[in-house]
Motif scaffolding. Structure first.
Motif, short mmCIF file in Angstrom:
data_model
loop_
_atom_site.label_atom_id
_atom_site.label_comp_id
_atom_site.label_asym_id
_atom_site.label_seq_id
_atom_site.Cartn_x
_atom_site.Cartn_y
_atom_site.Cartn_z
N ALA A 440 -9.13 -18.88 9.66
CA ALA A 440 -10.38 -19.34 9.75
C ALA A 440 -10.63 -19.62 8.49
O ALA A 440 -11.63 -21.24 8.40
CB ALA A 440 -11.63 -18.70 10.47
N ASP A 441 -10.71 -18.55 7.33
CA ASP A 441 -11.39 -19.38 5.88
C ASP A 441 -10.16 -20.45 5.74
O ASP A 441 -10.72 -21.46 4.72
CB ASP A 441 -10.70 -17.88 4.86
N GLN A 442 -9.20 -20.49 5.44
CA GLN A 442 -8.10 -21.37 5.48
C GLN A 442 -8.06 -22.76 6.51
O GLN A 442 -7.03 -23.61 6.56
CB GLN A 442 -6.56 -20.71 5.61
N GLY A 443 -8.70 -22.54 7.48
CA GLY A 443 -9.02 -23.98 7.70
C GLY A 443 -8.36 -23.72 9.30
O GLY A 443 -7.93 -24.67 9.83
N ILE A 444 -7.78 -22.61 9.68
CA ILE A 444 -6.98 -22.76 11.16
C ILE A 444 -7.37 -22.24 11.87
O ILE A 444 -7.82 -20.71 12.14
CB ILE A 444 -5.51 -21.99 10.36
N GLU A 445 -6.92 -22.44 13.12
CA GLU A 445 -7.86 -21.79 14.72
C GLU A 445 -6.94 -21.64 15.52
O GLU A 445 -6.00 -22.20 15.85
CB GLU A 445 -9.02 -23.19 15.10
N LEU A 446 -7.56 -20.88 16.23
CA LEU A 446 -6.24 -19.72 16.96
C LEU A 446 -7.18 -19.39 18.12
O LEU A 446 -8.00 -19.66 18.47
CB LEU A 446 -6.14 -18.41 16.89
N LEU A 447 -6.32 -19.95 19.11
CA LEU A 447 -6.19 -20.47 20.32
C LEU A 447 -5.41 -19.07 21.40
O LEU A 447 -4.05 -19.13 21.36
CB LEU A 447 -6.23 -21.42 20.28
N ASP A 448 -5.45 -18.17 21.91
CA ASP A 448 -5.58 -17.53 22.51
C ASP A 448 -5.37 -17.26 24.34
O ASP A 448 -6.22 -18.69 24.62
CB ASP A 448 -6.33 -15.95 22.64
#
Length: 458
Positions: A440-448
Motif C-alpha cells: 500500500a505504501d508503494q501505491g499497490i492495492e490488493l483485492l482478495d
C-alpha cells in the motif's frame, strides 16, 4: 439523425453533405516540429482522431491529411541552438511526435505531407498568384499576397479589413504595397536553408504551405478543414484567400476549430512558457486518462488543465474499466444490438461530435452492466468506447499499467503476494498485514476474493 457539424465560417451547425457521396476529404493543420508536443497539440490530435473514427463508424470513407511543418524560423533557431542540422532535428521530433500519438491511441493520418517535400507545389501556387495579379515580388526578394485583392478576406474569422487596417503597425514594412499584405515566399538569409525559385533563393511562408499541400492531397475543393481555434486568424483566413485566388474555386465546405487547453485562464502555449509536454504528463497519468480528459469537454470549448481535473478523469476511466470486471466475457461475444444506449450514443456524436454526452451514455451503460452482468452489454460498452478511443485495454492491464513512482516490478509484486498467501496459510497474520501495508505504501492495492488475490496500482 443526420450528422451535423458546427461550421466556423457560417457560425452555425449544418447537416454534413460530402462533395463526393460516401467519401470525406479532411485536412488538419499539424505540428511545427522543433520541440516535443504539448497537451495543446494533444487536444488537436485527439479531437480530430475522434472525428475521423466517428466518420468511419457511420460509413464514410475518409482521407485524413495532417501536415507537418518542417521548415520555419523556430526550427532553424532551435537547430542552431542544439548544434545539429535541421533535418536531424525535424526527423527526431517527428519520431517523438509519433511516439506520443501512439501512446494516446491516436491513429496515424492517411497522409502526412511535409513542407520540404512539396516545394514544387508551393512554388507553382505562388507563381499562379503572381500571374493572376494576386501577389507580387518585392524589392527585398520576398513575395507578398495582396490582401485587398480578395474581396471576402476575413470571412472565416469575421475580421473586417477596415478594422485590421486601423490596427496595423505604424512602422510599416516599406517593401510591401500595403501593410496588410502577408508573405508567401521569404528571401533567404545567410546560413539559412533555401530553395531556388523564379524570384530568387528562399523558403515558403507558413500560410502557403497548407494551401499547397491540402489542394495537392485533396483537390482544390474539399470537405473539412480543421485546427486549433488560434489558427482561424490569420492562418486560415490567409489559406482561404490564397487558395481561392489561385484555383478560382471554393476552398473548404466545413471549417472546424477546437478550443484551447488553458492554465489559469491563459491559453497553454510554448510562447507563454506555461505548457506541459505530452511526455511529462504521460509519466503521471495513463494515456487513456489524458485522452478522456481532453474529450470530457466539447471540442469547441476550452478545457482547463489541472491536477484536480486529471485526477477526476482518472477516477472516471477507472469506473468504466471496473464495469468490465466480474463479467464472464470473451472477444467472441457480440455486442447487444438495437439498444437505446447505442442509438443515444450515435445521436449525440452526430450532433457535432458531442463527446461529453457520449461519455455520459457510456456511464449509463456501465451502470446497467454493474446490475445485469450481461456479456453482450460489455461488448457494446467496449465497441462504443473504442469509437472514441477509450477502453482499448482489458481491465487488469489498465489497472496494473498506471504510472507510478514505485520501484516494485510486476514480478516483485507477484512474489510478495505469494509470500503473503503463504503467511496467511501459516496463520502468520502479522506478516500478512505487513506485506499488505508495504504494498500500500508503494501505491499497490490488493483485492482478495474467493478466486485468489489480484492487485492494481492505485
Amino acid at each position: 439523425m443526420s450528422l451535423q457539424i458546427y461550421n466556423t465560417e457560417t457560425r452555425k451547425k449544418e447537416i454534413f453533405t460530402p462533395i463526393h457521396p460516401g467519401k470525406v476529404g479532411m485536412y488538419v493543420c499539424g505540428v511545427t516540429v522543433y520541440d516535443l508536443c504539448h497537451i495543446g497539440h494533444a487536444r488537436v490530435m485527439v479531437v480530430f482522431d475522434t472525428v475521423v473514427r466517428h466518420l468511419r463508424a457511420i460509413g464514410y470513407e475518409v482521407n485524413y491529411v495532417r501536415n507537418i511543418t518542417d521548415i520555419d524560423d523556430k526550427i532553424i533557431n532551435r537547430a542552431l541552438e542544439n548544434g545539429e542540422s535541421i533535418q536531424e532535428l525535424t526527423t527526431r521530433m517527428i519520431k517523438e511526435m509519433h511516439a506520443d500519438e501512439a501512446a494516446m491511441n491516436v491513429l496515424r493520418p492517411d497522409m502526412e505531407p511535409k513542407a520540404t517535400e512539396h516545394m514544387e507545389d508551393i512554388r507553382h501556387m505562388i507563381g499562379t498568384l503572381i500571374e493572376k495579379g494576386f501577389a507580387y515580388p518585392a524589392a527585398n526578394g520576398d513575395v507578398y499576397f495582396k490582401v485587398k485583392a480578395f474581396d471576402s478576406y476575413g470571412r472565416l474569422s469575421g475580421k473586417n479589413i477596415d478594422d485590421l487596417e486601423s490596427g496595423a503597425r505604424v512602422d510599416v514594412n516599406e517593401v510591401k504595397q500595403d501593410p496588410l499584405d502577408f508573405v508567401l515566399w521569404k528571401a533567404s538569409k545567410e546560413n539559412e536553408p533555401s530553395w531556388d525559385s523564379d524570384w530568387g533563393k528562399g523558403r515558403p511562408g507558413w500560410h502557403i504551405e497548407c494551401s499547397a499541400m491540402s489542394t495537392k492531397c485533396l483537390g482544390n475543393h474539399f470537405d473539412i478543414h480543421g485546427g486549433g481555434m488560434d489558427l482561424s486568424f490569420p492562418h486560415h483566413d490567409n489559406e482561404i484567400a490564397q487558395s481561392e485566388c489561385a484555383t478560382g474555386e471554393h476552398y473548404v465546405n466545413t471549417w472546424m476549430h477546437c478550443g484551447f487547453v488553458r492554465i489559469d485562464d491563459e491559453k497553454m502555449s510554448k510562447s507563454l512558457n506555461n505548457f506541459f509536454t505530452i511526455r511529462e504528463v504521460l509519466k503521471v497519468y495513463h494515456p487513456e486518462v489524458i485522452r478522456y480528459f481532453l474529450l470530457s469537454s466539447h471540442y469547441r470549448s476550452p478545457v482547463n488543465y489541472s491536477e484536480e481535473n486529471l485526477n477526476s478523469a482518472k477516477a472516471s476511466v477507472g469506473r468504466l474499466y471496473s464495469a468490465l470486471e466480474g463479467v464472464e466475457f470473451s472477444s467472441d461475444v457480440q455486442p447487444t444490438a438495437d439498444t437505446t444506449f447505442e442509438s443515444e450514443f450515435m445521436a449525440v456524436m452526430n450532433d457535432d461530435f458531442n463527446t461529453p454526452k457520449a461519455i455520459a451514455v457510456l456511464f449509463e451503460l456501465a451502470k446497467e452492466i454493474n446490475k445485469t452482468k450481461q456479456p453482450g452489454l460489455v461488448a457494446l460498452l467496449i465497441k462504443l468506447a473504442n469509437q472514441i478511443g477509450l477502453l482499448e485495454e482489458n481491465a487488469e492491464s489498465f489497472f496494473k499499467s498506471q504510472p507510478s513512482d514505485s520501484d516494485l516490478t510486476d514480478e516483485m509484486i507477484a512474489q510478495l503476494i505469494e509470500e503473503r498467501k503463504s503467511a496467511r496459510a501459516e496463520k502468520n497474520f502479522a506478516r500478512s498485514d505487513e506485506i499488505r501495508d508495504l504494498l500500500a505504501d508503494q501505491g499497490i492495492e490488493l483485492l482478495d476474493s474467493a478466486e485468489g488475490t489480484t492487485w492494481r496500482r492505485a
